[in-house]
Design a protein around this motif. Sequence first.
Motif, PDB file in Angstrom:
ATOM      1  N   LYS A  31      -3.226   7.117  -8.455  1.00  0.00           N
ATOM      2  CA  LYS A  31      -1.964   6.452  -8.106  1.00  0.00           C
ATOM      3  C   LYS A  31      -1.831   5.120  -8.841  1.00  0.00           C
ATOM      4  O   LYS A  31      -0.763   4.799  -9.385  1.00  0.00           O
ATOM      5  CB  LYS A  31      -1.901   6.223  -6.584  1.00  0.00           C
ATOM      6  N   VAL A  32      -2.914   4.365  -8.866  1.00  0.00           N
ATOM      7  CA  VAL A  32      -2.885   3.056  -9.521  1.00  0.00           C
ATOM      8  C   VAL A  32      -2.621   3.221 -11.028  1.00  0.00           C
ATOM      9  O   VAL A  32      -1.796   2.515 -11.606  1.00  0.00           O
ATOM     10  CB  VAL A  32      -4.192   2.273  -9.242  1.00  0.00           C
ATOM     11  N   ASP A  33      -3.302   4.196 -11.638  1.00  0.00           N
ATOM     12  CA  ASP A  33      -3.066   4.452 -13.072  1.00  0.00           C
ATOM     13  C   ASP A  33      -1.620   4.868 -13.318  1.00  0.00           C
ATOM     14  O   ASP A  33      -0.986   4.437 -14.280  1.00  0.00           O
ATOM     15  CB  ASP A  33      -4.001   5.567 -13.585  1.00  0.00           C
ATOM     16  N   ALA A  58      -7.676  10.068  -5.628  1.00  0.00           N
ATOM     17  CA  ALA A  58      -6.211  10.000  -5.531  1.00  0.00           C
ATOM     18  C   ALA A  58      -5.737   8.560  -5.639  1.00  0.00           C
ATOM     19  O   ALA A  58      -4.704   8.271  -6.255  1.00  0.00           O
ATOM     20  CB  ALA A  58      -5.744  10.627  -4.216  1.00  0.00           C
ATOM     21  N   GLU A  59      -6.501   7.634  -5.060  1.00  0.00           N
ATOM     22  CA  GLU A  59      -6.144   6.212  -5.111  1.00  0.00           C
ATOM     23  C   GLU A  59      -6.130   5.709  -6.559  1.00  0.00           C
ATOM     24  O   GLU A  59      -5.172   5.056  -6.992  1.00  0.00           O
ATOM     25  CB  GLU A  59      -7.139   5.410  -4.249  1.00  0.00           C
ATOM     26  N   SER A  60      -7.170   6.048  -7.313  1.00  0.00           N
ATOM     27  CA  SER A  60      -7.189   5.528  -8.693  1.00  0.00           C
ATOM     28  C   SER A  60      -6.136   6.219  -9.554  1.00  0.00           C
ATOM     29  O   SER A  60      -5.561   5.612 -10.456  1.00  0.00           O
ATOM     30  CB  SER A  60      -8.591   5.597  -9.313  1.00  0.00           C
ATOM     31  N   GLY A 108      -1.118  -1.644   2.638  1.00  0.00           N
ATOM     32  CA  GLY A 108      -1.765  -0.347   2.591  1.00  0.00           C
ATOM     33  C   GLY A 108      -1.346   0.525   3.769  1.00  0.00           C
ATOM     34  O   GLY A 108      -1.089   1.717   3.617  1.00  0.00           O
ATOM     35  N   GLY A 109      -1.256  -0.081   4.943  1.00  0.00           N
ATOM     36  CA  GLY A 109      -0.965   0.701   6.143  1.00  0.00           C
ATOM     37  C   GLY A 109       0.389   0.431   6.757  1.00  0.00           C
ATOM     38  O   GLY A 109       0.893   1.226   7.552  1.00  0.00           O
ATOM     39  N   THR A 110       0.986  -0.714   6.431  1.00  0.00           N
ATOM     40  CA  THR A 110       2.255  -1.057   7.077  1.00  0.00           C
ATOM     41  C   THR A 110       3.241  -1.656   6.080  1.00  0.00           C
ATOM     42  O   THR A 110       2.869  -2.147   5.030  1.00  0.00           O
ATOM     43  CB  THR A 110       2.064  -2.131   8.182  1.00  0.00           C
ATOM     44  N   THR A 111       4.493  -1.595   6.462  1.00  0.00           N
ATOM     45  CA  THR A 111       5.535  -2.314   5.733  1.00  0.00           C
ATOM     46  C   THR A 111       6.152  -3.302   6.713  1.00  0.00           C
ATOM     47  O   THR A 111       6.531  -2.921   7.820  1.00  0.00           O
ATOM     48  CB  THR A 111       6.590  -1.334   5.202  1.00  0.00           C
ATOM     49  N   GLY A 128       0.561  -5.073  -2.082  1.00  0.00           N
ATOM     50  CA  GLY A 128       0.025  -4.195  -3.125  1.00  0.00           C
ATOM     51  C   GLY A 128       0.793  -2.892  -3.262  1.00  0.00           C
ATOM     52  O   GLY A 128       0.967  -2.368  -4.371  1.00  0.00           O
ATOM     53  N   GLY A 129       1.278  -2.377  -2.141  1.00  0.00           N
ATOM     54  CA  GLY A 129       2.000  -1.099  -2.177  1.00  0.00           C
ATOM     55  C   GLY A 129       3.263  -1.169  -3.026  1.00  0.00           C
ATOM     56  O   GLY A 129       3.722  -0.160  -3.558  1.00  0.00           O
ATOM     57  N   SER A 130       3.813  -2.371  -3.173  1.00  0.00           N
ATOM     58  CA  SER A 130       5.074  -2.502  -3.915  1.00  0.00           C
ATOM     59  C   SER A 130       4.861  -2.461  -5.431  1.00  0.00           C
ATOM     60  O   SER A 130       5.815  -2.573  -6.192  1.00  0.00           O
ATOM     61  CB  SER A 130       5.784  -3.800  -3.533  1.00  0.00           C
ATOM     62  N   ARG A 131       3.591  -2.279  -5.855  1.00  0.00           N
ATOM     63  CA  ARG A 131       3.368  -2.156  -7.297  1.00  0.00           C
ATOM     64  C   ARG A 131       3.816  -0.806  -7.828  1.00  0.00           C
ATOM     65  O   ARG A 131       3.928  -0.630  -9.038  1.00  0.00           O
ATOM     66  CB  ARG A 131       1.897  -2.333  -7.603  1.00  0.00           C
ATOM     67  N   LEU A 132       4.026   0.148  -6.962  1.00  0.00           N
ATOM     68  CA  LEU A 132       4.602   1.416  -7.421  1.00  0.00           C
ATOM     69  C   LEU A 132       6.038   1.133  -7.852  1.00  0.00           C
ATOM     70  O   LEU A 132       6.835   0.656  -7.048  1.00  0.00           O
ATOM     71  CB  LEU A 132       4.636   2.431  -6.280  1.00  0.00           C
ATOM     72  N   PRO A 133       6.389   1.436  -9.096  1.00  0.00           N
ATOM     73  CA  PRO A 133       7.740   1.088  -9.568  1.00  0.00           C
ATOM     74  C   PRO A 133       8.851   1.745  -8.740  1.00  0.00           C
ATOM     75  O   PRO A 133       9.950   1.205  -8.626  1.00  0.00           O
ATOM     76  CB  PRO A 133       7.759   1.586 -11.017  1.00  0.00           C
TER      77      PRO A 133
HETATM   78  N1  LIG Z   1      -1.452  -1.143  -9.217  1.00  0.00           N
HETATM   79  C1  LIG Z   1      -1.145  -0.547  -8.068  1.00  0.00           C
HETATM   80  N2  LIG Z   1      -0.289   0.493  -8.054  1.00  0.00           N
HETATM   81  C2  LIG Z   1       0.055   1.104  -6.929  1.00  0.00           C
HETATM   82  N3  LIG Z   1      -0.434   0.780  -5.721  1.00  0.00           N
HETATM   83  C3  LIG Z   1      -1.293  -0.243  -5.681  1.00  0.00           C
HETATM   84  C4  LIG Z   1      -1.692  -0.957  -6.828  1.00  0.00           C
HETATM   85  N4  LIG Z   1      -2.554  -1.922  -6.451  1.00  0.00           N
HETATM   86  C5  LIG Z   1      -2.681  -1.802  -5.116  1.00  0.00           C
HETATM   87  N5  LIG Z   1      -1.926  -0.799  -4.651  1.00  0.00           N
HETATM   88  C6  LIG Z   1      -1.813  -0.337  -3.268  1.00  0.00           C
HETATM   89  O1  LIG Z   1      -1.579  -1.420  -2.447  1.00  0.00           O
HETATM   90  C7  LIG Z   1      -2.089  -1.158  -1.153  1.00  0.00           C
HETATM   91  C8  LIG Z   1      -2.821  -2.375  -0.635  1.00  0.00           C
HETATM   92  O2  LIG Z   1      -1.945  -3.464  -0.629  1.00  0.00           O
HETATM   93  P1  LIG Z   1      -2.249  -4.765   0.226  1.00  0.00           P
HETATM   94  O3  LIG Z   1      -3.531  -5.356  -0.216  1.00  0.00           O
HETATM   95  O4  LIG Z   1      -1.050  -5.595   0.174  1.00  0.00           O
HETATM   96  O5  LIG Z   1      -2.429  -4.106   1.660  1.00  0.00           O
HETATM   97  P2  LIG Z   1      -3.089  -4.703   2.977  1.00  0.00           P
HETATM   98  O6  LIG Z   1      -2.616  -6.090   3.148  1.00  0.00           O
HETATM   99  O7  LIG Z   1      -4.552  -4.493   2.935  1.00  0.00           O
HETATM  100  O8  LIG Z   1      -2.496  -3.743   4.080  1.00  0.00           O
HETATM  101  P3  LIG Z   1      -1.486  -4.037   5.333  1.00  0.00           P
HETATM  102  O9  LIG Z   1      -0.654  -5.195   4.937  1.00  0.00           O
HETATM  103  O10 LIG Z   1      -0.727  -2.787   5.500  1.00  0.00           O
HETATM  104  O11 LIG Z   1      -2.384  -4.274   6.482  1.00  0.00           O
HETATM  105  C9  LIG Z   1      -2.997   0.055  -1.279  1.00  0.00           C
HETATM  106  O12 LIG Z   1      -2.398   1.164  -0.667  1.00  0.00           O
HETATM  107  C10 LIG Z   1      -3.111   0.248  -2.785  1.00  0.00           C
HETATM  108  O13 LIG Z   1      -3.172   1.605  -3.125  1.00  0.00           O
END
Ligand SMILES: Nc1ncnc2c1ncn2[C@@H]1O[C@H](COP(=O)(O)OP(=O)(O)OP(=O)(O)O)[C@@H](O)[C@H]1O
Length: 420
Positions: free
Chosen positions: A284-286, A280-282, A239-242, A336-341
């Motif tokens: 993005k997920v949709d 905005a979060e939901s 969510g916050g870092t790569t 989770g962030g990598s779910r964006l295609p």
């Molecule tokens: N289906 C999805 N499509 C797009 N983004 C998604 C989806 N599901 C989760 N995410 C994104 O994934 C991110 C959270 O991922 P993850 O749980 O890996 O992060 P984290 O481990 O909490 O954060 P960090 O590793 O940066 O501290 C969020 O920004 C969320 O919006």
Amino acid sequence: MAFWRRIWQRDSEEVLASCTALDVGTEFAKALVFDIDGEGHGTVRGVGRKRQGLSHMQSGTVADIAAVVDNCAVALQEAEEMAGFRPRQVVIGIAGELVKGFTTTHSQERKRPDQPITEGELQKLIDNVQREALREAERAITWETGLPQVDVRLVHAAITGASIDGYALTNPVGFQGRHIKIGIFNAFAPLVHLGALQSVASQLDLELLEIVAEPYAVARVLGQDQVRQSGALFVDVGGGTTDVALVRQGGIEGTRMFALGGRAFTKSLADRLDLPFPRAESLKVDYARGLEMDQREAIAGIVGDDVRVWAAGVELVMEELSGGDLLPGRIYLCGGGSRLPEIKAALAAETFWKPMPFARPPEVIVMGPEIIDTVTDATDLLVDQQDVTPLGLAFQAIELQSTEDALDVALRRVLRAMKV
Ligand SMILES: Nc1ncnc2c1ncn2[C@@H]1O[C@H](COP(=O)(O)OP(=O)(O)OP(=O)(O)O)[C@@H](O)[C@H]1O
Ligand SMILES: [Mg+2]
């Protein structure tokens, strides 16, 4: 420091039977409760997850201890209830830009090559490597924070390889030869971040078995054979870092993190479409799921802009990690962030890999729990790449327990003496 005292104790402690892995992520606190059988294989028995508030974390590091403890407690309780037991010990992951992971390789020419290497000589060598690594980490963190003096601590250390006259060895003691070479991976972090995680563990009433650098855990979780021969890059988009880790020639060479992840994408959508953050979060997920929606094109444009910035960040750290040598032809993607295609597509694009030291177009593989066989999931609730980091942490609890490698024993002995 308490951490090393624990390592020292561990030599005589009985084997772990169960443990908790806690991934304190920027977006989610995730807990796994698992047990470990006689062969050292882990099975996840309970999982829990709690979304963190926007102010609780700051790009991968704890910003509000009390709030984070509350979130973790919820995730933990869920996992423990599902498992039906409560392990006493916990492994916690550490992440953030100021966590520095790198391998220091030290070569030395021995004056008396005909003399077998002794325990003492090996320890002296390890000691030199560790002191050099600590200085390097202090330099890097001091430079990046702009502060004259930052208290830096060793998070964890592992031997990545040793050789004499080019001959790879698991234990150099007793061998003769002239050129001895040893590589040690170390992760360092500012004391403040480590301390925050220690507080979280103690306020949760858990014994902190180990703090592990998250990219290291991710890079180890696939098991040796899959990665050892050809090497790989690991990219965890949270969510916050790569976080990026590079494995080449069997060992982890380095890890880098930068403060850009899924939250930044959501934030751009919120700003540019004038929406509240949760909406905005939901959206993005949709969008990532490919659902029908009116604003698809507008969202694609905004996400596209952000992913370009993100890809430039990845390029920068991969360049730096490569050290001018070839990068492996495989990129494993998780978080989770990598779910964006667009994320996967960006790494596979020619514009991304062409300017970099790849010998061929890298194969980009999404790392779901199904390709991980070091830890089994009995809950069937771990379904996608977002669950990989906690699985990696669970495997570290097991791996660190079970190493009886002579080199690791020597390393621990040195660390005990150094008291870092
Ligand atoms: N289906 C999805 N499509 C797009 N983004 C998604 C989806 N599901 C989760 N995410 C994104 O994934 C991110 C959270 O991922 P993850 O749980 O890996 O992060 P984290 O481990 O909490 O954060 P960090 O590793 O940066 O501290 C969020 O920004 C969320 O919006
Ligand atoms: Mg994460």
